[in-house]
Write an enzyme that holds these catalytic residues in place. Structure first.
Site, PDB file in Angstrom:
ATOM      1  N   CYS A 180       0.839  -1.199   0.000  1.00  0.00           N
ATOM      2  CA  CYS A 180       0.000   0.000   0.000  1.00  0.00           C
ATOM      3  C   CYS A 180       0.881   1.258   0.000  1.00  0.00           C
ATOM      4  CB  CYS A 180      -0.918  -0.008   1.216  1.00  0.00           C
ATOM      5  SG  CYS A 180      -0.052   0.203   2.790  1.00  0.00           S
ATOM      6  N   CYS A 182       3.029   1.591   3.064  1.00  0.00           N
ATOM      7  CA  CYS A 182       4.140   0.634   3.067  1.00  0.00           C
ATOM      8  C   CYS A 182       5.289   1.148   2.198  1.00  0.00           C
ATOM      9  CB  CYS A 182       3.678  -0.733   2.576  1.00  0.00           C
ATOM     10  SG  CYS A 182       2.368  -1.462   3.581  1.00  0.00           S
TER      11      CYS A 182
END
Length: 77
Positions: A11, A14
């Protein structure tokens, strides 16, 4: 060599964590290998229930937040 593991599914949070960890490690002059752990079962094996997470040499240092560069440096030394 230090092993830095980014725990997350890929994501945006991340990715941001991965970029900041890499910058912090480079600024500290560390010899490191960065690994992105994206398998949810493997992430859960670390005991991480909220991503993103960071493990240093297999030890979870954070989960569920994105610290700034200075905070990350403290986790890496």
């Amino acid at each position: 060599m230090m092993k830095l593991q980014i725990l997350g599914t890929g994501c945006p949070k991340c990715k941001t964590l991965a970029e900041r960890v890499e910058q912090a490690a480079k600024e500290l002059g560390l010899d490191y290998e960065m690994v992105k752990v994206t398998d949810i079962n493997e992430i859960m094996n670390f005991g991480v229930m909220m991503t993103p997470g960071l493990a240093v040499d297999g030890v979870v240092k954070l989960a569920g937040k994105i610290p700034n560069i200075e905070e990350l440096k403290k986790m890496l030394v």
